[in-house]
Design a protein around this motif. Structure first.
Motif, mmCIF file in Angstrom:
data_model
loop_
_atom_site.group_PDB
_atom_site.id
_atom_site.type_symbol
_atom_site.label_atom_id
_atom_site.label_comp_id
_atom_site.label_asym_id
_atom_site.label_seq_id
_atom_site.Cartn_x
_atom_site.Cartn_y
_atom_site.Cartn_z
ATOM 1 N N PHE A 164 33.945 38.005 33.469
ATOM 2 C CA PHE A 164 34.746 37.597 34.390
ATOM 3 C C PHE A 164 34.212 36.936 34.886
ATOM 4 C CE2 PHE A 164 38.211 40.446 36.389
ATOM 5 C CZ PHE A 164 39.610 39.303 37.134
ATOM 6 N N PRO A 165 33.908 35.639 35.349
ATOM 7 C CA PRO A 165 33.576 35.118 36.168
ATOM 8 C C PRO A 165 34.118 35.103 37.633
ATOM 9 C CG PRO A 165 34.391 33.591 34.690
ATOM 10 C CD PRO A 165 34.180 34.895 34.722
ATOM 11 N N MET A 166 35.835 35.258 38.073
ATOM 12 C CA MET A 166 36.404 35.080 38.951
ATOM 13 C C MET A 166 36.850 36.464 39.626
ATOM 14 S SD MET A 166 36.544 31.903 39.042
ATOM 15 C CE MET A 166 38.453 31.603 40.571
ATOM 16 N N ASN A 167 36.100 37.381 39.579
ATOM 17 C CA ASN A 167 36.036 38.558 39.732
ATOM 18 C C ASN A 167 35.545 38.938 41.393
ATOM 19 O OD1 ASN A 167 36.408 41.520 40.165
ATOM 20 N ND2 ASN A 167 35.472 42.240 38.985
ATOM 21 N N PRO A 168 36.250 39.028 42.129
ATOM 22 C CA PRO A 168 36.202 38.647 43.287
ATOM 23 C C PRO A 168 35.176 39.657 44.368
ATOM 24 C CG PRO A 168 38.508 39.413 43.975
ATOM 25 C CD PRO A 168 38.247 39.045 41.877
ATOM 26 N N TYR A 169 35.680 40.683 43.717
ATOM 27 C CA TYR A 169 34.604 42.198 43.707
ATOM 28 C C TYR A 169 33.145 41.589 43.326
ATOM 29 C CZ TYR A 169 39.137 44.588 45.301
ATOM 30 O OH TYR A 169 40.437 45.178 46.048
ATOM 31 N N ALA A 170 33.454 41.656 41.972
ATOM 32 C CA ALA A 170 32.041 41.119 41.317
ATOM 33 C C ALA A 170 31.373 40.303 42.245
ATOM 34 C CB ALA A 170 32.237 40.938 40.291
ATOM 35 N N LEU A 171 32.134 39.129 42.834
ATOM 36 C CA LEU A 171 31.313 38.310 43.788
ATOM 37 C C LEU A 171 30.984 38.589 44.933
ATOM 38 C CD1 LEU A 171 33.751 35.529 42.647
ATOM 39 C CD2 LEU A 171 31.607 35.561 42.115
ATOM 40 N N ARG A 172 31.465 39.669 45.615
ATOM 41 C CA ARG A 172 31.077 39.798 47.056
ATOM 42 C C ARG A 172 29.979 40.930 46.403
ATOM 43 N NH1 ARG A 172 33.395 45.288 48.026
ATOM 44 N NH2 ARG A 172 32.704 45.534 45.946
ATOM 45 N N THR A 173 29.662 41.461 45.494
ATOM 46 C CA THR A 173 28.653 42.450 45.280
ATOM 47 C C THR A 173 27.450 41.426 45.504
ATOM 48 O OG1 THR A 173 29.870 43.909 44.638
ATOM 49 C CG2 THR A 173 27.512 44.357 43.474
#
Length: 334
Positions: free
Chosen positions: A284-293
């Motif tokens: 899920f490359p567009m998950n903003p929460y994962a990108l934040r982490t």
């Protein structure tokens, strides 16, 4: 000109005056027609009322096709909002939604202040997933209606529609009212929990998610969302068992992995957090929460360039309040 109760009273007064004038002139000519004309209309109204009552009884017995025959006969006697609404209810029960909609729309043209017509129109819009029309017509039904059950059902429809439209404040007001009145269906609880989260009322969202986990323990999403609300409250140690429970159902679920990565990061387990967030972003490359982490981990690594790339993408996707602050703090000079 929109017809309403006032309009109908004016029209009735006019018709009555015409009939009285006709009575006077006819009486002077013998009056026989005067006695029969209003009496004939009264009989027709009585016949229509009896037919409607018979149809309603058949509807209560779950015999909508036979009820429809009664309502069709009533319409031959009287073309009015009540007869069209009766037929509309039969069409609705028979799933003849095209005919149902035609009758409801006709009633709204005849009487724009008909609470039942607005209620039925809202039901049709809900079936068509038209949240804006649900909100519009349910609001009219609530404002105009006197029937308590109908108004509660209209408020339920409006609350669910407002949740779909992400109108958190209005949705919460409606959903709290219907939950207090006994509506605690799964979909209502889920919608209310989502709106509480959107409004930043994480403790209230958590209360509902705890109930949802009890009601549907096999639904992974409830455990993921419950863990998320616990993290928003800073209760990371309590959140971890919820995420582990969710991952029992699907070890590769990207949102659950993203949440576990954040919990591990906040509890000092950076390497495990790195592993989880990379697994999450592969799916899920567009998950903003994962990108934040991942950006937080990269900031700690001293890799500000790639951290800011993650934060810029997370900001473009939206939905994570913390991201803007991180951008201002770490990326404003880039």
């Amino acid at each position: 000109m929109i017809a309403g109760p006032g309009g109908r009273r004016i029209a009735l007064g006019f018709n009555l005056a015409v009939r009285m004038a006709y009575f006077t002139s006819s009486f002077q000519r013998g009056g026989l027609l005067v006695l029969l004309f209003p009496f004939g209309l009264s009989l027709a109204a009585q016949d229509a009322t009896q037919l409607l009552a018979s149809g309603d009884s058949l509807m209560a017995l779950n015999k909508p096709q036979r009820a429809l025959e009664k309502f069709e006969a009533a319409l031959k006697q009287e073309q009015s909002p009540r007869t069209y609404l009766a037929r509309a209810r039969a069409f609705q029960k028979l799933q003849r939604m095209d005919r149902f909609l035609l009758d409801v729309e006709k009633v709204l043209r005849m009487d724009s202040l008909s609470a039942e017509a607005h209620f039925l129109r809202a039901q049709y819009a809900a079936k068509a997933n038209d949240a804006e029309r649900v909100e519009l017509h349910a609001s009219h039904a609530i404002r105009l209606g006197s029937d308590g059950d109908m108004r509660r059902e209209a408020r339920l429809m409006r609350g669910m529609a407002r949740a779909e439209l992400n109108e958190a404040a209005g949705a919460i007001e409606d959903l709290e009212a219907v939950m207090a009145a006994g509506h605690e269906e799964i979909e209502v609880l889920k919608a209310a929990a989502r709106m509480y989260d959107a409004a930043g009322r994480h403790a209230d969202a958590l209360d509902l998610l705890e109930r949802l986990c009890d009601l549907e323990p096999g639904q992974m999403g409830h455990w993921v969302n419950r863990a998320f609300e616990l993290t928003q409250l800073g209760r990371f140690d309590e959140a971890m068992p919820m995420i582990e429970k969710a991952l029992e159902y699907d070890p590769d679920e990207p949102v659950a992995l993203s949440n576990r990565a954040y919990i591990r990061y906040k509890t000092g387990k950076r390497q495990e957090a790195r592993t989880d967030v990379e697994r999450s972003l592969r799916s899920f490359p567009m998950n903003p929460y994962a990108l934040r982490t991942r950006a937080l981990i990269r900031i700690d690594d001293g890799d500000r360039k790639r951290a800011c790339e993650d934060l810029s993408l997370a900001r473009a996707i939206g939905g994570v309040a913390e991201v803007e602050q991180l951008v201002q703090e770490h990326c404003s000079g880039r």
